[in-house]
Design a protein around this motif. Structure first.
Motif, PDB file in Angstrom:
ATOM      1  N   ASP A  48      -1.535  61.112  13.091  1.00 15.05           N
ATOM      2  CA  ASP A  48      -2.117  62.432  13.366  1.00 15.05           C
ATOM      3  C   ASP A  48      -1.749  62.900  14.758  1.00 15.05           C
ATOM      4  O   ASP A  48      -1.184  62.166  15.576  1.00 15.05           O
ATOM      5  N   HIS A  49      -2.017  64.164  14.992  1.00 16.52           N
ATOM      6  CA  HIS A  49      -1.821  64.797  16.301  1.00 16.52           C
ATOM      7  C   HIS A  49      -2.567  66.114  16.221  1.00 16.52           C
ATOM      8  O   HIS A  49      -2.898  66.595  15.129  1.00 16.52           O
ATOM      9  N   CYS A 100      -1.417  70.832  13.626  1.00 17.98           N
ATOM     10  CA  CYS A 100      -2.473  69.816  13.767  1.00 17.98           C
ATOM     11  C   CYS A 100      -2.608  69.077  12.436  1.00 17.98           C
ATOM     12  O   CYS A 100      -2.674  69.721  11.389  1.00 17.98           O
ATOM     13  N   VAL A 101      -2.641  67.768  12.497  1.00 15.35           N
ATOM     14  CA  VAL A 101      -2.858  66.981  11.273  1.00 15.35           C
ATOM     15  C   VAL A 101      -4.272  66.411  11.302  1.00 15.35           C
ATOM     16  O   VAL A 101      -4.643  65.708  12.237  1.00 15.35           O
ATOM     17  N   ALA A 102      -5.051  66.733  10.283  1.00 15.03           N
ATOM     18  CA  ALA A 102      -6.323  66.045  10.064  1.00 15.03           C
ATOM     19  C   ALA A 102      -6.022  65.004   8.984  1.00 15.03           C
ATOM     20  O   ALA A 102      -5.504  65.345   7.919  1.00 15.03           O
ATOM     21  N   ARG A 103      -6.315  63.744   9.258  1.00 14.24           N
ATOM     22  CA  ARG A 103      -5.981  62.679   8.295  1.00 14.24           C
ATOM     23  C   ARG A 103      -6.559  63.015   6.926  1.00 14.24           C
ATOM     24  O   ARG A 103      -7.567  63.733   6.826  1.00 14.24           O
ATOM     25  N   PRO A 104      -5.982  62.459   5.856  1.00 16.26           N
ATOM     26  CA  PRO A 104      -6.336  62.921   4.514  1.00 16.26           C
ATOM     27  C   PRO A 104      -7.786  62.682   4.088  1.00 16.26           C
ATOM     28  O   PRO A 104      -8.226  63.290   3.109  1.00 16.26           O
ATOM     29  N   HIS A 105      -8.538  61.830   4.809  1.00 19.05           N
ATOM     30  CA  HIS A 105      -9.931  61.554   4.393  1.00 19.05           C
ATOM     31  C   HIS A 105     -10.736  62.829   4.212  1.00 19.05           C
ATOM     32  O   HIS A 105     -11.634  62.898   3.383  1.00 19.05           O
ATOM     33  N   ILE A 106     -10.425  63.815   4.995  1.00 19.22           N
ATOM     34  CA  ILE A 106     -11.242  65.016   4.976  1.00 19.22           C
ATOM     35  C   ILE A 106     -10.746  66.020   3.930  1.00 19.22           C
ATOM     36  O   ILE A 106     -11.418  67.022   3.625  1.00 19.22           O
ATOM     37  N   GLY A 107      -9.578  65.751   3.351  1.00 16.52           N
ATOM     38  CA  GLY A 107      -9.058  66.602   2.272  1.00 16.52           C
ATOM     39  C   GLY A 107      -8.859  68.039   2.694  1.00 16.52           C
ATOM     40  O   GLY A 107      -9.092  68.964   1.924  1.00 16.52           O
ATOM     41  N   MET A 108      -8.438  68.227   3.948  1.00 10.95           N
ATOM     42  CA  MET A 108      -8.369  69.584   4.495  1.00 10.95           C
ATOM     43  C   MET A 108      -6.944  70.052   4.775  1.00 10.95           C
ATOM     44  O   MET A 108      -6.761  71.160   5.289  1.00 10.95           O
ATOM     45  N   GLY A 109      -5.920  69.228   4.500  1.00 14.53           N
ATOM     46  CA  GLY A 109      -4.554  69.585   4.901  1.00 14.53           C
ATOM     47  C   GLY A 109      -4.134  70.942   4.357  1.00 14.53           C
ATOM     48  O   GLY A 109      -3.649  71.806   5.088  1.00 14.53           O
ATOM     49  N   ARG A 169       0.785  60.166  16.287  1.00 13.51           N
ATOM     50  CA  ARG A 169       0.406  58.775  16.616  1.00 13.51           C
ATOM     51  C   ARG A 169       0.049  58.031  15.327  1.00 13.51           C
ATOM     52  O   ARG A 169      -0.696  58.549  14.486  1.00 13.51           O
ATOM     53  N   PHE A 170       0.555  56.776  15.202  1.00 20.73           N
ATOM     54  CA  PHE A 170       0.238  55.946  14.042  1.00 20.73           C
ATOM     55  C   PHE A 170      -1.218  55.466  14.152  1.00 20.73           C
ATOM     56  O   PHE A 170      -1.644  54.978  15.197  1.00 20.73           O
TER      57      PHE A 170
END
Ligand SMILES: Cc1cc2nc3c(=O)[nH]c(=O)nc-3n(C[C@H](O)[C@H](O)[C@H](O)COP(=O)(O)OP(=O)(O)OC[C@H]3O[C@@H](n4cnc5c(N)ncnc54)[C@H](O)[C@@H]3O)c2cc1C
Length: 406
Positions: A298-299, A317-326, A170-171
């Motif tokens: 994300d999803h 699972c995508v955690a948006r980049p703010h958390i720096g966890m990819g 989802r955008f």
């Protein structure tokens, strides 16, 4: 010749996707005794790409567990500093952290793969789980059999499209512009006051973070490094359509290759920057190599495995980049996958146990990242916060950005 399912020989795994998540999975599985083939759809080595990523103790431990070294991993920053629109430091917290580059982590893990096990130019198109084995269909080489399949093929995963076709990214309503500037090109005051820190600019409606990373060829010498500029900017739906349309009128799906971004899109970005960003960050942007944008999607899949097939990293699972966890999340997936598969012969049960462990942990990171994204657009009660001084949650944002959630 060994056949899938034969007793007494290494079990065979196919990993689809040769970025960092796929490399972590392949190396962890090899270390657990699996015979692994990794397939990457891109026809050329991925080295030399990407920008900055943050590290955490957890990631460092998993790099070592995969078999790589932490030598020359990155640049150590000591402080997090928020700047206001005039370029003054308005908040400072101590948070020592090593920041590195996507390319460095990728090349460390890529070097561990034995000759012939990392195959470029092979695209997964879907799979069939036959109960006693799984068959991966590929565009270039037809069907390939294995005991298990790991979909590490990113947020648009072809493996997930077969397993969970209803799960679509989802955008989030904003994009991230990224750029790299050479340290030696920056004005002296920017090098002195901004370059060495993990920097923030936190007004309402947009946000910058930035930090120093190695120069080309992992050059860590002062004067030879680069500044990794990361800027979140809002975009509405039709605005995104326009940004994803190239000069020939072709509308690209989900993201657009950087060289195809139209000049008008870059000009609009520069105009928005000039109106909203502090001078030191404009100086950095002006001296950057061609900035590029990525829409934030994300999803999070409800399960990370079905039958003989598992999802890992951004495919799961995508955690948006703010958390720096990819990257760290993908490494955790790989470690858990290999650990559960090492416990017994029942691969389906092992993959279920993997999914049961990793879904809740990934969801925590996914939700924390969504919250950090939502706060970009928060305003102080009765105020505007265009100057970046009065965000109601500035300390919380500085403390939680690029930090592993508890
Ligand atoms: C070239 C590149 C540069 C990146 N740079 C950064 C960065 O600078 N900073 C950052 O925070 N994150 C970056 N990322 C994203 C980051 O790697 C991921 O968020 C995170 O590491 C999880 O990685 P992943 O391996 O699960 O997914 P991804 O990194 O998205 O990798 C998926 C891989 O699968 C391949 N693939 C996709 N579909 C298929 C298919 N059908 N068959 C076979 N292969 C397929 C893709 O080509 C890609 O290599 C980058 C990703 C890539 C691919």
């Amino acid at each position: 010749m060994r056949k899938v399912g034969d007793v007494g020989v290494a079990r065979k795994a196919i990993v689809s996707g040769g970025s960092i998540g796929g490399l972590f999975a392949a190396n962890m599985l090899r270390n657990a005794g699996w015979d692994v083939t990794l397939l990457e759809r891109t026809g050329v080595e991925l080295s030399g790409r990407g920008a900055g990523i943050v590290t955490h103790d957890l990631l460092n431990a998993l790099i070592v567990k995969a078999g790589a070294t932490l030598d020359d991993l990155g640049v150590k920053v000591e402080k997090r500093v928020a700047f206001d629109l005039d370029g003054n430091a308005v908040r400072t917290i101590d948070y020592p952290q090593v920041v590195t580059s996507w390319d460095r982590v990728h090349s460390l893990l890529r070097a561990l793969m034995p000759e012939g096990t990392y195959r470029l130019g092979v695209t997964a198109t879907g799979y069939r789980d036959l109960g006693d084995r799984v068959v991966l269909d590929t565009a270039e080489e037809g069907p390939m059999e294995a005991d298990i399949l790991v979909g590490a093929d990113g947020f648009r995963s072809a493996v997930r499209a077969t397993m969970l076709p209803e799960i679509q990214p989802r955008f989030a309503g904003y994009v991230v512009w990224r750029a790299l500037a050479h340290e030696k090109d920056l004005p002296e005051d920017v090098r002195r006051d901004v370059f060495e820190h993990f920097g923030f600019f936190v007004p309402a409606g947009t946000q910058i973070i930035g930090y120093p990373i190695a120069g080309p060829g992992n050059d860590l010498r002062p004067g030879h490094r680069r500044y990794n500029f990361v800027w979140y900017a809002p975009v509405n739906g039709s605005g995104l359509d326009d940004m994803l349309t190239d000069a020939s009128g072709t509308r690209h799906d989900l993201s657009i290759p950087p060289p195809l971004v139209r000049k008008e899109v870059l000009d609009q970005m520069q105009a928005f920057a000039a109106a909203h960003l502090p001078k030191p960050f404009l100086e950095i942007l002006a001296r950057s190599e061609r900035p590029f944008f990525t829409p934030i999607y994300d999803h999070c899949s409800p399960v990370f495995a079905k039958g003989r097939v598992a999802l890992s990293g951004d495919a799961a699972c995508v955690a948006r980049p703010h958390i720096g966890m990819g990257v760290t999340k993908a490494a955790c997936d790989a470690e858990a996958l290999a650990r559960h598969l090492g416990k017994g012969d029942d691969v389906v049960a092992s993959l279920q146990a993997y999914s049961a462990e990793r879904v809740p942990q990934s969801r925590t990171a996914h939700e924390m990242a969504q919250e950090l994204g939502r706060l970009i657009f928060d305003k102080p009660a009765g105020g505007e916060n265009r100057d970046g001084r009065s965000h109601p949650d500035i300390e919380w944002i500085m403390a939680k950005t690029a930090v592993v959630p508890a």
